[in-house]
Design a protein around this motif. Structure first.
Motif, PDB file in Angstrom:
ATOM      1  N   LYS A 136       0.838  -1.200   0.000  1.00 58.84           N
ATOM      2  CA  LYS A 136       0.000   0.000   0.000  1.00 58.84           C
ATOM      3  C   LYS A 136       0.875   1.254   0.000  1.00 58.84           C
ATOM      4  O   LYS A 136       0.601   2.218  -0.717  1.00 58.84           O
ATOM      5  CB  LYS A 136      -0.929   0.015   1.226  1.00 58.84           C
ATOM      6  CG  LYS A 136      -2.068  -0.974   1.181  1.00 58.84           C
ATOM      7  CD  LYS A 136      -2.946  -0.809   2.426  1.00 58.84           C
ATOM      8  CE  LYS A 136      -4.102  -1.797   2.446  1.00 58.84           C
ATOM      9  NZ  LYS A 136      -4.942  -1.633   3.660  1.00 58.84           N
ATOM     10  N   ALA A 139       2.513   1.738  -3.382  1.00 57.37           N
ATOM     11  CA  ALA A 139       1.548   2.257  -4.351  1.00 57.37           C
ATOM     12  C   ALA A 139       1.259   3.740  -4.106  1.00 57.37           C
ATOM     13  O   ALA A 139       1.077   4.513  -5.058  1.00 57.37           O
ATOM     14  CB  ALA A 139       0.252   1.454  -4.284  1.00 57.37           C
ATOM     15  N   TYR A 140       1.231   4.126  -2.832  1.00 54.04           N
ATOM     16  CA  TYR A 140       0.980   5.528  -2.503  1.00 54.04           C
ATOM     17  C   TYR A 140       2.150   6.411  -2.925  1.00 54.04           C
ATOM     18  O   TYR A 140       1.943   7.546  -3.389  1.00 54.04           O
ATOM     19  CB  TYR A 140       0.721   5.685  -1.006  1.00 54.04           C
ATOM     20  CG  TYR A 140       0.291   7.073  -0.611  1.00 54.04           C
ATOM     21  CD1 TYR A 140      -0.957   7.577  -0.992  1.00 54.04           C
ATOM     22  CD2 TYR A 140       1.128   7.904   0.125  1.00 54.04           C
ATOM     23  CE1 TYR A 140      -1.359   8.859  -0.645  1.00 54.04           C
ATOM     24  CE2 TYR A 140       0.735   9.195   0.480  1.00 54.04           C
ATOM     25  CZ  TYR A 140      -0.507   9.663   0.088  1.00 54.04           C
ATOM     26  OH  TYR A 140      -0.891  10.942   0.416  1.00 54.04           O
ATOM     27  N   GLU A 141       3.373   5.908  -2.782  1.00 56.19           N
ATOM     28  CA  GLU A 141       4.545   6.663  -3.219  1.00 56.19           C
ATOM     29  C   GLU A 141       4.523   6.867  -4.727  1.00 56.19           C
ATOM     30  O   GLU A 141       4.890   7.943  -5.227  1.00 56.19           O
ATOM     31  CB  GLU A 141       5.828   5.943  -2.787  1.00 56.19           C
ATOM     32  CG  GLU A 141       6.076   5.945  -1.287  1.00 56.19           C
ATOM     33  CD  GLU A 141       6.216   7.353  -0.727  1.00 56.19           C
ATOM     34  OE1 GLU A 141       6.833   8.210  -1.398  1.00 56.19           O
ATOM     35  OE2 GLU A 141       5.697   7.600   0.382  1.00 56.19           O
ATOM     36  N   TYR A 143       1.791   6.975  -6.530  1.00 57.78           N
ATOM     37  CA  TYR A 143       0.713   7.960  -6.729  1.00 57.78           C
ATOM     38  C   TYR A 143       1.232   9.382  -6.522  1.00 57.78           C
ATOM     39  O   TYR A 143       0.942  10.285  -7.322  1.00 57.78           O
ATOM     40  CB  TYR A 143      -0.433   7.662  -5.761  1.00 57.78           C
ATOM     41  CG  TYR A 143      -1.334   8.837  -5.497  1.00 57.78           C
ATOM     42  CD1 TYR A 143      -2.270   9.256  -6.443  1.00 57.78           C
ATOM     43  CD2 TYR A 143      -1.244   9.563  -4.299  1.00 57.78           C
ATOM     44  CE1 TYR A 143      -3.094  10.356  -6.206  1.00 57.78           C
ATOM     45  CE2 TYR A 143      -2.058  10.646  -4.048  1.00 57.78           C
ATOM     46  CZ  TYR A 143      -2.981  11.046  -5.009  1.00 57.78           C
ATOM     47  OH  TYR A 143      -3.787  12.130  -4.774  1.00 57.78           O
ATOM     48  N   LYS A 144       2.019   9.606  -5.466  1.00 61.91           N
ATOM     49  CA  LYS A 144       2.534  10.948  -5.190  1.00 61.91           C
ATOM     50  C   LYS A 144       3.464  11.435  -6.304  1.00 61.91           C
ATOM     51  O   LYS A 144       3.413  12.604  -6.699  1.00 61.91           O
ATOM     52  CB  LYS A 144       3.259  10.969  -3.838  1.00 61.91           C
ATOM     53  CG  LYS A 144       2.341  10.865  -2.636  1.00 61.91           C
ATOM     54  CD  LYS A 144       3.025  11.279  -1.357  1.00 61.91           C
ATOM     55  CE  LYS A 144       4.208  10.425  -1.021  1.00 61.91           C
ATOM     56  NZ  LYS A 144       4.842  10.820   0.261  1.00 61.91           N
ATOM     57  N   TYR A 161      -5.430   7.176  -5.951  1.00 64.71           N
ATOM     58  CA  TYR A 161      -4.951   6.145  -5.018  1.00 64.71           C
ATOM     59  C   TYR A 161      -6.153   5.554  -4.303  1.00 64.71           C
ATOM     60  O   TYR A 161      -6.979   6.289  -3.757  1.00 64.71           O
ATOM     61  CB  TYR A 161      -3.983   6.726  -3.988  1.00 64.71           C
ATOM     62  CG  TYR A 161      -3.605   5.697  -2.941  1.00 64.71           C
ATOM     63  CD1 TYR A 161      -2.637   4.735  -3.205  1.00 64.71           C
ATOM     64  CD2 TYR A 161      -4.259   5.663  -1.712  1.00 64.71           C
ATOM     65  CE1 TYR A 161      -2.312   3.772  -2.266  1.00 64.71           C
ATOM     66  CE2 TYR A 161      -3.943   4.694  -0.767  1.00 64.71           C
ATOM     67  CZ  TYR A 161      -2.973   3.760  -1.046  1.00 64.71           C
ATOM     68  OH  TYR A 161      -2.670   2.792  -0.123  1.00 64.71           O
ATOM     69  N   PRO A 162      -6.221   4.201  -4.312  1.00 65.49           N
ATOM     70  CA  PRO A 162      -5.331   3.282  -5.025  1.00 65.49           C
ATOM     71  C   PRO A 162      -5.638   3.277  -6.515  1.00 65.49           C
ATOM     72  O   PRO A 162      -6.742   3.666  -6.915  1.00 65.49           O
ATOM     73  CB  PRO A 162      -5.666   1.932  -4.392  1.00 65.49           C
ATOM     74  CG  PRO A 162      -7.125   2.056  -4.046  1.00 65.49           C
ATOM     75  CD  PRO A 162      -7.290   3.485  -3.583  1.00 65.49           C
ATOM     76  N   ASN A 163      -4.698   2.816  -7.311  1.00 67.36           N
ATOM     77  CA  ASN A 163      -4.992   2.730  -8.734  1.00 67.36           C
ATOM     78  C   ASN A 163      -6.064   1.657  -8.932  1.00 67.36           C
ATOM     79  O   ASN A 163      -6.155   0.698  -8.156  1.00 67.36           O
ATOM     80  CB  ASN A 163      -3.721   2.446  -9.550  1.00 67.36           C
ATOM     81  CG  ASN A 163      -3.194   1.034  -9.343  1.00 67.36           C
ATOM     82  OD1 ASN A 163      -3.765   0.050  -9.802  1.00 67.36           O
ATOM     83  ND2 ASN A 163      -2.057   0.931  -8.659  1.00 67.36           N
ATOM     84  N   GLN A 167      -6.904  -1.801  -6.636  1.00 66.87           N
ATOM     85  CA  GLN A 167      -8.133  -1.835  -5.852  1.00 66.87           C
ATOM     86  C   GLN A 167      -8.977  -3.047  -6.218  1.00 66.87           C
ATOM     87  O   GLN A 167      -9.539  -3.711  -5.345  1.00 66.87           O
ATOM     88  CB  GLN A 167      -8.931  -0.556  -6.065  1.00 66.87           C
ATOM     89  CG  GLN A 167     -10.150  -0.448  -5.155  1.00 66.87           C
ATOM     90  CD  GLN A 167     -10.758   0.940  -5.165  1.00 66.87           C
ATOM     91  OE1 GLN A 167     -10.831   1.584  -6.203  1.00 66.87           O
ATOM     92  NE2 GLN A 167     -11.181   1.403  -4.007  1.00 66.87           N
ATOM     93  N   PHE A 176      -8.330   1.040   2.081  1.00 71.52           N
ATOM     94  CA  PHE A 176      -7.254   1.900   1.596  1.00 71.52           C
ATOM     95  C   PHE A 176      -7.242   3.262   2.274  1.00 71.52           C
ATOM     96  O   PHE A 176      -6.503   4.153   1.866  1.00 71.52           O
ATOM     97  CB  PHE A 176      -7.353   2.069   0.078  1.00 71.52           C
ATOM     98  CG  PHE A 176      -6.847   0.883  -0.700  1.00 71.52           C
ATOM     99  CD1 PHE A 176      -5.490   0.716  -0.921  1.00 71.52           C
ATOM    100  CD2 PHE A 176      -7.730  -0.082  -1.174  1.00 71.52           C
ATOM    101  CE1 PHE A 176      -5.013  -0.379  -1.623  1.00 71.52           C
ATOM    102  CE2 PHE A 176      -7.269  -1.176  -1.880  1.00 71.52           C
ATOM    103  CZ  PHE A 176      -5.902  -1.336  -2.111  1.00 71.52           C
TER     104      PHE A 176
END
Length: 320
Positions: A136, A139-141, A143-144, A161-163, A167, A176
């Motif tokens: 998670k 994935a968030y990194e 996204y940023k 987020y999440p992609n 998801q 999430f």
């Protein structure tokens, strides 16, 4: 390792580990060890050695549901007609292919009941219910980074987020809004760890079968009706497929030997150990000899110098 019947399990509070049958003898000898990558490697697993498990019957069933979704997405990526993200469209022929693979794969696996110690300190416990899901965070990194690119107008599409694919694969029951682990996808504290075999038991269904398919079907039939609030539609469809095939499968005919108790060939055991970088007792013995030799040399050196040489404490790599 000992065996435990399903009717002796507290399904609401059991830790389940899913492994190959050909790992059985190695685990019995060397314990259940944290893996960095291994055969089911995903994301950044190589940098995060750990032992994965699910908690409770709902966690166990969710994990199967996610496994199916993950395998379907793999097939979709390799599709000759081109990749269509699963949240947009499900190709039924690919899903049937996925069901067939899962069915045969589960015949070659077992479930272990694992006795784990809960706590925040990696030195005195195995895991924490507040542990984070590194995937998670990864994935968030991403996204940023993509959001910064979008804000700089280096890409046209705005990330979320999440992609959507993640998801979909994580299922509607995953949360999430937090980086905490969901109960289907838990893991021990990051770092090298061994759960000894006396804290492990092989799960055996009421008919005496220990292969994961037999155990999963029994668990589903026993508990699915009590979990109606969970959207396990992918698992529901798979179980309809699997149970029809199970009835005709010669491996499950009356009197057929238990797949989970089959003799493990030495080459199978060695292959499992190689892929998952298992540390054998032999290796442990050599390390112990080296440590004793090092201590002896240090002691002799102190005697010769007439002064003490302080010992260096081991590095804590549990949060590596």
């Amino acid at each position: 390792m000992k065996y435990i019947k399903t009717n002796k399990i507290d399904y609401g509070h059991t830790f389940f580990h899913f492994s190959r049958i050909d790992s059985r003898d190695s685990i019995a000898k060397n314990g259940l060890q944290s893996v960095a990558g291994g055969e089911n490697e995903a994301g950044n697993d190589k940098n995060n050695p750990t032992i994965y498990f699910s908690y409770g019957i709902d966690g166990m069933l969710k994990a199967i549901d996610v496994w199916i979704r993950w395998e379907y997405n793999n097939f979709a990526k390799k599709s000759k007609s081109g990749y269509i993200p699963p949240h947009r469209h499900i190709e039924q022929s690919l899903m049937k292919k996925t069901y067939e693979k899962i069915y045969h794969d589960f015949k070659q696996r077992i479930y272990l009941k694992v006795d784990l110690i809960e706590g925040q300190n990696p030195q005195t416990s195995d895991f924490s219910f507040d542990g984070i899901d590194q995937k998670k965070i990864d994935a968030y990194e991403i996204y940023k980074r993509e959001m910064k690119r979008f804000e700089r107008r280096e890409q046209k599409w705005k990330p979320v987020y999440p992609n959507p694919v993640m998801q979909w694969m994580y299922g509607p029951y995953s949360d999430f809004t937090t980086f905490k682990q969901d109960n289907w996808n838990m893991n021990t504290h990051i770092g090298e760890r061994i759960i000894p075999s006396d804290r492990l038991e092989i799960i055996e269904n009421e008919e005496g079968r220990t292969d994961a398919l037999s155990v999963a079907i029994e668990a589903y039939n026993s508990y699915r009706s009590k979990l109606q609030d969970l959207d396990l539609s992918t698992l529901d469809d798979f179980m309809s497929f699997a149970q029809e095939l199970y009835k005709k499968d010669k491996d499950y005919a009356e009197g057929a030997p238990d797949l989970g108790r089959r003799i493990i060939k030495k080459e199978e055991e060695l292959k499992y150990q190689r892929i998952n970088h298992v540390k054998t007792h032999a290796g442990g013995c050599r390390l112990a000899l080296l440590q004793r030799a090092s201590s002896y040399i240090n002691a002799k050196f102190r005697e010769a110098q007439g002064k003490d040489i302080s010992n260096t404490e081991g590095f804590d790599v549990s949060d590596r």
